[in-house]
Design a protein around this motif. Structure first.
Motif, PDB file in Angstrom:
ATOM      1  N   VAL A 143       0.843  -1.206   0.000  1.00 38.59           N
ATOM      2  CA  VAL A 143       0.000   0.000   0.000  1.00 38.59           C
ATOM      3  C   VAL A 143       0.879   1.258   0.000  1.00 38.59           C
ATOM      4  O   VAL A 143       0.515   2.282  -0.597  1.00 38.59           O
ATOM      5  CB  VAL A 143      -0.986   0.030   1.195  1.00 38.59           C
ATOM      6  N   GLY A 144       2.046   1.180   0.631  1.00 39.70           N
ATOM      7  CA  GLY A 144       2.971   2.308   0.593  1.00 39.70           C
ATOM      8  C   GLY A 144       3.484   2.569  -0.811  1.00 39.70           C
ATOM      9  O   GLY A 144       3.577   3.720  -1.251  1.00 39.70           O
ATOM     10  N   LEU A 145       3.810   1.492  -1.515  1.00 37.09           N
ATOM     11  CA  LEU A 145       4.303   1.631  -2.885  1.00 37.09           C
ATOM     12  C   LEU A 145       3.234   2.219  -3.803  1.00 37.09           C
ATOM     13  O   LEU A 145       3.499   3.152  -4.579  1.00 37.09           O
ATOM     14  CB  LEU A 145       4.743   0.259  -3.420  1.00 37.09           C
ATOM     15  N   VAL A 146       2.012   1.691  -3.723  1.00 37.97           N
ATOM     16  CA  VAL A 146       0.957   2.171  -4.618  1.00 37.97           C
ATOM     17  C   VAL A 146       0.571   3.608  -4.254  1.00 37.97           C
ATOM     18  O   VAL A 146       0.243   4.406  -5.131  1.00 37.97           O
ATOM     19  CB  VAL A 146      -0.275   1.241  -4.579  1.00 37.97           C
ATOM     20  N   SER A 147       0.629   3.956  -2.972  1.00 40.14           N
ATOM     21  CA  SER A 147       0.342   5.346  -2.600  1.00 40.14           C
ATOM     22  C   SER A 147       1.388   6.277  -3.200  1.00 40.14           C
ATOM     23  O   SER A 147       1.073   7.405  -3.603  1.00 40.14           O
ATOM     24  CB  SER A 147       0.298   5.508  -1.083  1.00 40.14           C
ATOM     25  N   TYR A 148       2.630   5.817  -3.277  1.00 39.69           N
ATOM     26  CA  TYR A 148       3.692   6.592  -3.931  1.00 39.69           C
ATOM     27  C   TYR A 148       3.325   6.843  -5.402  1.00 39.69           C
ATOM     28  O   TYR A 148       3.462   7.957  -5.918  1.00 39.69           O
ATOM     29  CB  TYR A 148       5.008   5.834  -3.819  1.00 39.69           C
ATOM     30  N   LEU A 149       2.843   5.815  -6.074  1.00 41.94           N
ATOM     31  CA  LEU A 149       2.456   5.949  -7.482  1.00 41.94           C
ATOM     32  C   LEU A 149       1.254   6.880  -7.650  1.00 41.94           C
ATOM     33  O   LEU A 149       1.180   7.656  -8.611  1.00 41.94           O
ATOM     34  CB  LEU A 149       2.124   4.571  -8.059  1.00 41.94           C
ATOM     35  N   LEU A 150       0.310   6.808  -6.709  1.00 48.82           N
ATOM     36  CA  LEU A 150      -0.911   7.599  -6.834  1.00 48.82           C
ATOM     37  C   LEU A 150      -0.697   9.065  -6.463  1.00 48.82           C
ATOM     38  O   LEU A 150      -1.228   9.959  -7.117  1.00 48.82           O
ATOM     39  CB  LEU A 150      -2.011   6.989  -5.961  1.00 48.82           C
ATOM     40  N   ILE A 151       0.080   9.312  -5.408  1.00 50.62           N
ATOM     41  CA  ILE A 151       0.341  10.705  -5.022  1.00 50.62           C
ATOM     42  C   ILE A 151       1.090  11.425  -6.145  1.00 50.62           C
ATOM     43  O   ILE A 151       0.836  12.591  -6.442  1.00 50.62           O
ATOM     44  CB  ILE A 151       1.134  10.765  -3.699  1.00 50.62           C
ATOM     45  N   GLY A 152       2.017  10.721  -6.785  1.00 51.58           N
ATOM     46  CA  GLY A 152       2.766  11.300  -7.895  1.00 51.58           C
ATOM     47  C   GLY A 152       2.179  10.962  -9.246  1.00 51.58           C
ATOM     48  O   GLY A 152       2.898  10.930 -10.251  1.00 51.58           O
ATOM     49  N   PHE A 153       0.857  10.717  -9.282  1.00 52.89           N
ATOM     50  CA  PHE A 153       0.213  10.308 -10.534  1.00 52.89           C
ATOM     51  C   PHE A 153       0.454  11.333 -11.638  1.00 52.89           C
ATOM     52  O   PHE A 153       0.748  10.983 -12.780  1.00 52.89           O
ATOM     53  CB  PHE A 153      -1.289  10.123 -10.292  1.00 52.89           C
ATOM     54  N   TRP A 154       0.318  12.623 -11.301  1.00 52.18           N
ATOM     55  CA  TRP A 154       0.626  13.683 -12.280  1.00 52.18           C
ATOM     56  C   TRP A 154       2.124  13.980 -12.196  1.00 52.18           C
ATOM     57  O   TRP A 154       2.542  14.967 -11.577  1.00 52.18           O
ATOM     58  CB  TRP A 154      -0.224  14.916 -11.996  1.00 52.18           C
ATOM     59  N   TYR A 155       2.904  13.121 -12.801  1.00 53.54           N
ATOM     60  CA  TYR A 155       4.357  13.131 -12.581  1.00 53.54           C
ATOM     61  C   TYR A 155       5.071  14.283 -13.287  1.00 53.54           C
ATOM     62  O   TYR A 155       6.288  14.425 -13.161  1.00 53.54           O
ATOM     63  CB  TYR A 155       4.972  11.795 -13.022  1.00 53.54           C
ATOM     64  N   THR A 156       4.331  15.110 -14.016  1.00 47.45           N
ATOM     65  CA  THR A 156       4.961  16.300 -14.609  1.00 47.45           C
ATOM     66  C   THR A 156       4.895  17.501 -13.664  1.00 47.45           C
ATOM     67  O   THR A 156       5.518  18.523 -13.933  1.00 47.45           O
ATOM     68  CB  THR A 156       4.278  16.669 -15.939  1.00 47.45           C
ATOM     69  N   LYS A 157       4.144  17.379 -12.575  1.00 47.28           N
ATOM     70  CA  LYS A 157       4.049  18.457 -11.590  1.00 47.28           C
ATOM     71  C   LYS A 157       5.168  18.305 -10.563  1.00 47.28           C
ATOM     72  O   LYS A 157       5.219  17.279  -9.869  1.00 47.28           O
ATOM     73  CB  LYS A 157       2.694  18.419 -10.871  1.00 47.28           C
ATOM     74  N   PRO A 158       6.050  19.273 -10.417  1.00 42.56           N
ATOM     75  CA  PRO A 158       7.123  19.175  -9.416  1.00 42.56           C
ATOM     76  C   PRO A 158       6.591  18.989  -7.999  1.00 42.56           C
ATOM     77  O   PRO A 158       7.182  18.250  -7.204  1.00 42.56           O
ATOM     78  CB  PRO A 158       7.866  20.509  -9.562  1.00 42.56           C
ATOM     79  N   THR A 159       5.459  19.639  -7.681  1.00 39.13           N
ATOM     80  CA  THR A 159       4.913  19.507  -6.326  1.00 39.13           C
ATOM     81  C   THR A 159       4.434  18.083  -6.053  1.00 39.13           C
ATOM     82  O   THR A 159       4.552  17.584  -4.927  1.00 39.13           O
ATOM     83  CB  THR A 159       3.742  20.485  -6.130  1.00 39.13           C
ATOM     84  N   ALA A 160       3.892  17.424  -7.077  1.00 40.55           N
ATOM     85  CA  ALA A 160       3.440  16.040  -6.906  1.00 40.55           C
ATOM     86  C   ALA A 160       4.621  15.102  -6.713  1.00 40.55           C
ATOM     87  O   ALA A 160       4.571  14.178  -5.873  1.00 40.55           O
ATOM     88  CB  ALA A 160       2.609  15.608  -8.118  1.00 40.55           C
ATOM     89  N   ILE A 161       5.698  15.322  -7.438  1.00 41.63           N
ATOM     90  CA  ILE A 161       6.897  14.482  -7.303  1.00 41.63           C
ATOM     91  C   ILE A 161       7.517  14.673  -5.921  1.00 41.63           C
ATOM     92  O   ILE A 161       7.932  13.708  -5.265  1.00 41.63           O
ATOM     93  CB  ILE A 161       7.916  14.826  -8.404  1.00 41.63           C
ATOM     94  N   ALA A 167       6.258  11.346   1.057  1.00 40.90           N
ATOM     95  CA  ALA A 167       5.448  10.272   1.647  1.00 40.90           C
ATOM     96  C   ALA A 167       6.239   8.977   1.721  1.00 40.90           C
ATOM     97  O   ALA A 167       6.203   8.266   2.741  1.00 40.90           O
ATOM     98  CB  ALA A 167       4.174  10.073   0.819  1.00 40.90           C
ATOM     99  N   PHE A 168       6.971   8.668   0.682  1.00 39.20           N
ATOM    100  CA  PHE A 168       7.740   7.420   0.636  1.00 39.20           C
ATOM    101  C   PHE A 168       8.823   7.414   1.705  1.00 39.20           C
ATOM    102  O   PHE A 168       8.990   6.430   2.441  1.00 39.20           O
ATOM    103  CB  PHE A 168       8.353   7.266  -0.762  1.00 39.20           C
TER     104      PHE A 168
END
Length: 671
Positions: A143-161, A167-168
């Motif tokens: 769940v930690g790994l998938v949350s990493y993928l979901l929080i950074g889903f919009w991976y072109t946004k610096p704030t999301a990355i 979180a990770f």
């Protein structure tokens, strides 16, 4: 059938993820929704069997490997606790899947998003259904790994990355403690299986930690709880959750309201036979929960991003659950987990509906008067807010008031501070909840003359911007709101008696009533759900909540100049709140820099200097030097080899004369 519960969402995730282009958008959401629906149906059937027939299941499904006497297995444990969690996870996940069709309809990563949320559902189900610590840890990390993928889903946004990396990393800190706790239990208990470990609880409680007077079990329980602090966002490991709002709103509801952040609460409840034996660990848990419940609520007061207000509300409510764990009221904590899952998912999805209606403007200062434009979103958000603040007869009332009573009845050393924190938190929760509600749905309309986000970049064919009139969301958004609003109102009234004072958790949660009296005192004072709601009008929490609502109304509807005046007068305090107690500053400028210095030192001195410079390159240079000396005598000329051989033979023939010759020379020079 139990295997189908986690595997059905996994199949949906694989199809949507690997074959998204082939199946298209409709195929991706159809297969993932079908998978979660299958899981929900079987979960409801399982819960029905557990409640009506007393059904239980605890078996190994697959044995992975055996190391000596240690078995590493995949297995399921089904009892009241896991069956309830299965239903909550699958129901909220299904609502989020349906909601996502409307929320993400224009996003190019549509299929990828459905794959991720189905994969998350699989991971969470593996966690709550596990019967051993290995599978628990697998689900925990997944769940930690998938949350990493979901929080950074919009991976072109610096704030999301930045947010998903934060979180990770923060969760890695908690998970380090978690795996240490598991390691201690395995080292001294000799098993990864829950029931085998719990059966040895008495023996484990008698063991001292090596070299210390501490109980080994206390150290193990605190380590386990550090894992819960990371996953369930407790102070000071809470810093990742507000920033995770950078991800799409559906995952805020799925991960940060109903499922992932409650994993720590579930874990401590599952390990209640061990935590019951350590009052030190329980006091530690209660203090951390009380700090989180109160001080994270303060931060919700000054937020202007609609999702961040709800995020800080989540932190505060997780603090309430943790306080209940510390009071040995595990069933109350899990009860609040369940009620909170429904009304907080409702509030997050309601916030997402507002964001859609406002063309992705999230600033509540730009809203106002949305009630007449978005009637379904308005009424469901109101119901969710009433449940959150603990309005009698609503679901949140029963669980929240039970927590307050349990803390008061616990009599632990930390109970005094915790009791103050949860009572003060009632006023704070009501204030920030209805501050957001009034600013969004009532008062003046502030959106007519302000451009929506991105409006200056996206004009229609006639050169005009968007219509400055919000609109109600599509049915795929509003139907989940309605379906979540129903349990937000009634689930507490219907389930408080069996879950807190019945046999629902009899095989899942253990409380030593001889030592910890909170649940016994609650049972003595409980006379039915209706009577509890009636009695609330004579208690302080209800009037604190009412005062919070009235204060919010006066501050933001009647006299909006008051908050501005207070902010000026108490500017230093407001600055501290705006900087989130400087926790992020401390982490980034002290801890991160210290870690960077240590890492650089290990790299320069340890890696480059010692390992590369001495061990590897030094060894190579030594061999090269020896080889250089050897090359001096390896000329390749026969006459040189013949000379060496002759000298060698002469040396061997005369070696016995050397001591006599040395003595003669010494005597000669001595004279």
């Amino acid at each position: 059938m139990l295997l189908a519960v986690p595997l059905a969402p996994l199949v949906g995730a694989v199809v949507a993820g690997l074959f998204g282009k082939q199946v298209g958008r409709r195929g991706a959401h159809t297969v993932t929704i079908l998978g979660v629906l299958i899981s929900l149906i079987i979960s409801v059937m399982t819960l029905q069997s557990v409640v009506q027939d007393g059904a239980r299941f605890n078996q190994t499904i697959y044995e992975w490997m055996t190391l000596g006497g240690l078995k590493m297995e995949v297995g399921f444990m089904i009892d009241g606790l896991s069956a309830m969690m299965m239903c909550v996870v699958t129901f909220v996940s299904l609502m989020v899947h349906i909601y996502t069709i409307g929320y993400m309809e224009e996003d190019p990563g549509y299929q990828r998003f459905f794959s991720y949320i189905s994969l998350f559902t699989f991971s969470m189900l593996m966690l709550v259904m596990s019967n051993n610590m290995l599978q628990l840890f697998f689900g925990w990390e997944a769940v930690g790994l998938v949350s990493y993928l979901l929080i950074g889903f919009w991976y072109t946004k610096p704030t999301a990355i930045f947010a998903n990396m934060k979180a990770f990393l923060v969760n890695r800190v908690g998970d380090f403690g978690f795996i240490l706790g598991i390691g201690l239990l395995v080292a001294y208990g000799g098993s990864l299986n829950y029931t085998e470990t719990f059966a040895k609880a008495g023996e484990l409680a008698a063991i001292k930690f090596p070299g210390q007077d501490w109980m080994m079990l206390t150290v193990a329980c605190i380590c386990l709880f550090i894992g819960a602090m990371g996953k369930s966002a407790q102070f000071p490991l809470h810093v990742w959750l507000p920033d995770s709002m950078e991800g799409p709103t559906p995952i805020s509801a799925l991960i940060h309201a109903a499922t992932m952040v409650t994993a720590g609460i579930f874990m401590v409840s599952r390990f209640s036979p061990l935590f019951e034996l350590s009052d030190t660990a329980l006091n530690f848990i209660m203090v951390i929960g009380a700090i989180t419940a109160l001080f994270m609520g303060f931060l919700g007061i000054i937020q202007n991003d609609i999702k961040r207000v709800v995020a800080y509300s989540t932190l505060s409510q997780l603090g309430y659950m943790t306080v209940a764990l510390g009071a040995s009221a595990y069933s109350v904590a899990v009860f609040h987990l369940m009620t909170h899952a429904f009304f907080k998912a409702l509030l997050f999805l309601g916030a997402g509906s507002v964001i859609i209606g406002m063309h992705h403007d999230q600033d509540i200062r730009n809203m106002g008067g949305l009630r007449k434009y978005m009637p379904i979103t308005w009424i469901t958000s109101l119901l969710g807010s009433l449940a959150l603040i603990g309005t009698p007869l609503f679901s949140g009332f029963y669980s929240k008031d039970s927590i307050i009573e349990a803390v008061h009845a616990s009599h632990l050393p930390a109970a005094g501070f915790a009791s103050f924190a949860v009572l003060a938190g009632v006023f704070v929760t009501a204030f920030y909840s209805f501050r957001m509600y009034f600013l969004v749905f009532h008062g003046k309309e502030h959106f007519h003359h302000k451009p929506f986000p991105g409006e200056h970049d996206h004009h229609d064919d006639h050169g005009h911007g968007h219509d400055h009139t919000p609109h109600e969301s599509a049915w795929v958004v509003t139907v989940p709101l309605i379906l979540l609003a129903i349990p937000s109102v009634v689930i507490g009234y219907l389930t408080i008696q069996p879950m807190l004072f019945g046999d629902f958790f009899k095989d899942a949660i253990f409380v030593n009533h001889d030592v910890h009296h909170a649940m016994s005192e609650l049972a003595e004072n409980f006379h039915g759900a209706a009577a509890m709601a009636g009695h609330a009008f004579k208690t302080l929490p209800l009037w604190l909540a009412f005062a919070g609502v009235v204060t919010a109304y006066v501050f933001y509807m009647v006299a909006p100049q008051i908050p501005a005046t207070i902010a000026r007068v108490f500017r230093p305090i407001v600055t501290i709140l705006e900087n989130k107690y400087y926790m992020d500053w401390f982490n980034e400028n002290v801890l991160a820099r210290a870690a960077r210095m240590i890492g650089t030192g290990l790299w320069k001195v340890g890696d480059q200097g010692i390992i590369d410079g001495v061990v590897i390159n030094g060894g190579a240079r030594t061999v090269g030097g020896i080889a250089g000396l050897v090359r001096l005598v390896q000329t390749g000329h026969l006459y040189w080899y013949a000379l060496v051989m002759i000298l060698g033979v002469v040396g061997l023939m005369t070696w016995q004369l050397w001591p006599h010759m040395v003595n003669q020379l010494m005597n000669l020079f001595g004279r």
